[in-house]
Design an enzyme around this catalytic site. Structure first.
Site, short mmCIF file in Angstrom:
data_model
loop_
_atom_site.label_atom_id
_atom_site.label_comp_id
_atom_site.label_asym_id
_atom_site.label_seq_id
_atom_site.Cartn_x
_atom_site.Cartn_y
_atom_site.Cartn_z
N GLU A 194 -66.68 -33.55 10.17
CA GLU A 194 -66.52 -32.10 10.06
C GLU A 194 -67.51 -31.43 9.11
O GLU A 194 -68.05 -30.36 9.45
CB GLU A 194 -65.08 -31.76 9.65
N HIS A 242 -50.97 -32.83 9.30
CA HIS A 242 -51.35 -32.17 10.55
C HIS A 242 -50.52 -30.91 10.80
O HIS A 242 -50.44 -30.45 11.94
CB HIS A 242 -51.14 -33.12 11.74
#
Length: 654
Positions: A391, A460
């Site tokens: 990322e 998450h």
């Protein structure tokens, strides 16, 4: 190509210009005219001069905190540089960037950087922009041996190699990362050996030899122009001074070592070569005197230049938002939230060829929530790019490609992973326009799913909007309906600022009417989701749906609830919230994020500061419990504000 006398004289003058500029900067720092700090490039002149001699004005460079030499070698004007170092409005960055962020966008100098190695993925993003435009332009990113140990360098090497970007990594190995010898911090043979492990052609050269650098970088630039991908040049050199002019550190190098390297003076080596080619001392003196004249004029220009104003400073943070009008009717075909986002992506990619999407699994499978379904088939792999799980690198490349004129959309597969990318978002995307004097735009959208409700546990399921609302330079959007999702995403893609676009996972399957045509929702315009008179509920994302359900229930008891959805958290529609509270005299704020430090506190502060006399009851603020999101389904339900919780909060203010 060998350098003739004329070319070598020109490069000699560049090297003298670099050296004397930084020597003068030390004098000005000691005199209090250059403030903060600056990092001298003296001793490394051959690297910048030799590398940039291979570039055209259309090629780009991106630098590090020791960036004066790179700017000068690329052709930057000394007077504008000196004014910038003095913090003056006439400087390249209008006095807002200073030494560590010096840039010259007209010469495609995309900026120096105060964060070690952060410019590497940004430079690769500019190279990606060149590749997408099918241009033969090349980008060089300069970084030091300390930066070579940053993970983002390795991630960028991998991705640059995979995508065969027209990019040159130039590592200026000056042997020390601040005060620590490279031998104590770096395993193996150095960055050139590491580059070869990624399949990148790499060379290690004497960084004090102008011709060695010129030839090695020249080969790398030629390869890049031919479309053969990235290269790496590790130039071994030495900075004569300390880490910075402000450091005041104890000695960490021996005097013997320093003297040995000074005897390898790159400027003196070029002087000797010119002498061997028949150039006399009078000619060399003439070239040096020209530089002194330039420097004197530059210093005078900087001193005479005015200081930047508060108005200049504040105007540099955001590019103006476009003025648009919402559609007169919201009627249309029913579709899910995810389908509405997909429609917006199709619409904007078809409308503007500069728009492209990249992220993990966005192409072949259309994203794990199917938001990018069908885009790869329609627009091709160049514009819908599956990335590695790295990322920081691809977010940084999004920043660089945006500054270089593209309009990237970067998807983070799960929003919690944004923690990996915070430097590129907070220190780069949010600040580049400001640090460069309000001149560039950064039209970048970073989007992805946040929130809980589907039992994905602590890593998450977070709601992190408050992180980004705190950072000047970022726009933060949080749609709650399919209609808003399509119109706000279109607005985000067209905006000239970096936009954080938050999509709640639980909203993806929800349905609503969406107009068929092309429409854009104004940035910073709240929506009254339900009109009421007794109490205002300001809610975001999934909590909007729950607040509406509660409002329907309470209507049966004669309680009239007005539901306000900000839609855009930054900029916030303060007027809409205050007007609603003026009507109802009561306020409940609800969001899914943890209550402590949540964005609801900002709304509460707004009403307390600007509308305290409007209230007939204390403000009620509702958020998730102060725990990470649990895996157990019953505990997850107990953590996130429920309909019962919202009902109780409303009753508490009546």
């Amino acid at each position: 190509m060998p350098l003739n006398v004329e070319s070598l004289e020109s490069l000699y003058q560049v090297m003298v210009r670099i050296r004397r500029f930084d020597e003068k900067t030390v004098e000005l720092f000691n005199a209090g005219l250059v403030k903060g700090t600056a990092h001298s490039y003296v001793g490394q002149e051959a690297v910048a001069a030799g590398a940039c001699a291979n570039l055209t004005d259309a090629d780009s460079v991106i630098s590090n905190h020791r960036g004066h030499g790179h700017c000068i070698a690329k052709g930057a004007k000394l007077d504008l540089m000196m004014a910038e170092l003095m913090g003056r409005e006439a400087g390249y960055c209008r006095g807002l960037g200073g030494s560590m962020h010096i840039a010259a966008l007209d010469l495609n100098i995309l900026g120096a950087n105060g964060i070690v190695a952060a410019g590497v993925p940004i430079g690769a993003g500019a190279a990606l922009a060149n590749k997408l435009r099918k241009s033969d332009r090349v980008v060089i990113s300069f970084f030091g041996d300390g930066g070579a140990n940053q993970g983002v360098v390795h991630e960028t090497m991998n991705l640059a190699a995979v995508w065969k970007l027209p990019f040159v990594f130039v590592c200026e190995n000056n042997k020390y990362a601040l005060s620590t010898d490279q031998s104590r911090t770096t395993a193996g043979e150095g960055v050139s050996a590491r580059a070869r492990a990624y399949g990148i052609l790499a060379a290690r050269v004497d960084g004090n030899d102008l011709l060695a650098v010129y030839e090695a970088v020249g080969e790398a630039v030629a390869r890049a122009r031919r479309g053969e991908g990235p290269s790496c040049v590790e130039a071994v050199t030495y900075r004569w001074g300390g880490h910075s002019m402000r450091a005041n550190l104890p000695d960490y190098r021996t005097k013997q070592e320093e003297l040995e390297w000074m005897e390898k003076d790159p400027v003196a080596r070029v002087e000797r070569r010119l002498t061997d080619m028949g150039v006399g001392e009078l000619r060399l003196k003439e070239l040096r005197q020209r530089v002194e004249g330039e420097l004197d004029a530059a210093v005078a220009y900087g001193i005479e230049s005015p200081e930047p104003t508060v108005e200049i400073m504040e105007a540099a943070v955001y590019a103006p938002h476009a003025r648009v009008t919402e559609p007169a009717s919201r009627a249309g075909r029913e579709m899910t939230f995810a389908e509405a986002l997909n429609t917006a992506l199709h619409q904007e990619m078809g409308r503007d060829e500069r728009v492209f999407l990249m992220g993990e699994d966005v192409g072949l499978i259309g994203g794990i929530f199917q938001v990018s379904k069908g885009l790869r088939d329609k627009f091709g792999e160049d514009r819908v790019r599956d990335t590695p799980i790295s990322e920081p690198s691809f977010v940084g490349m999004g920043v660089g490609s945006a500054v270089a004129g593209m309009r990237p959309i970067v998807e983070l597969q799960i929003w919690d992973f944004v923690a990996m990318t915070m430097d590129q978002i907070v220190n780069q995307a949010a600040k580049i326009r400001y640090m460069l004097g309000g001149r560039p735009t950064v039209p970048l959208v970073i989007r992805g799913p946040q929130g809980g409700g589907i039992r994905l546990a602590a890593q998450h399921s977070q709601s992190l909007e408050a992180w980004f609302a705190h950072v000047p330079g970022l726009v933060v959007m949080a749609p709650s309906t399919p209609y808003d999702a399509k119109g706000l995403l279109a607005a985000a893609i067209r905006d000239d600022n970096p936009v954080i676009f938050l999509e709640h996972k639980m909203l993806y399957p929800t349905k609503g009417e969406v107009p068929e045509g092309d429409y854009v929702i104004p940035i910073g315009k709240a929506d009254i989701k339900r009109v009421g008179t007794d109490v205002t509920v300001v809610a975001t994302q999934m909590m909007v749906q729950r607040a509406l359900q509660v409002a329907g229930d309470l209507e049966q008891e004669g309680i009239s609830v007005e539901v306000v959805d900000p839609r855009t958290l930054v900029p916030l529609d303060e007027e809409a919230i205050l007007n609603s509270v003026a009507k109802t005299s009561r306020l409940v704020i609800v969001h899914e994020a943890v209550k402590r430090g949540g964005f609801g506190a900002e709304i509460a502060a707004l009403v307390s500061e600007k509308g305290l006399d409007l209230l007939d009851a204390p403000i009620a603020r509702l958020g998730a419990r102060n725990v990470p999101m649990p895996y157990n389904d019953k505990l997850e339900l107990a953590t996130i504000p429920s309909r019962d919780d919202i009902t109780a909060a409303i009753r508490s203010v009546l």
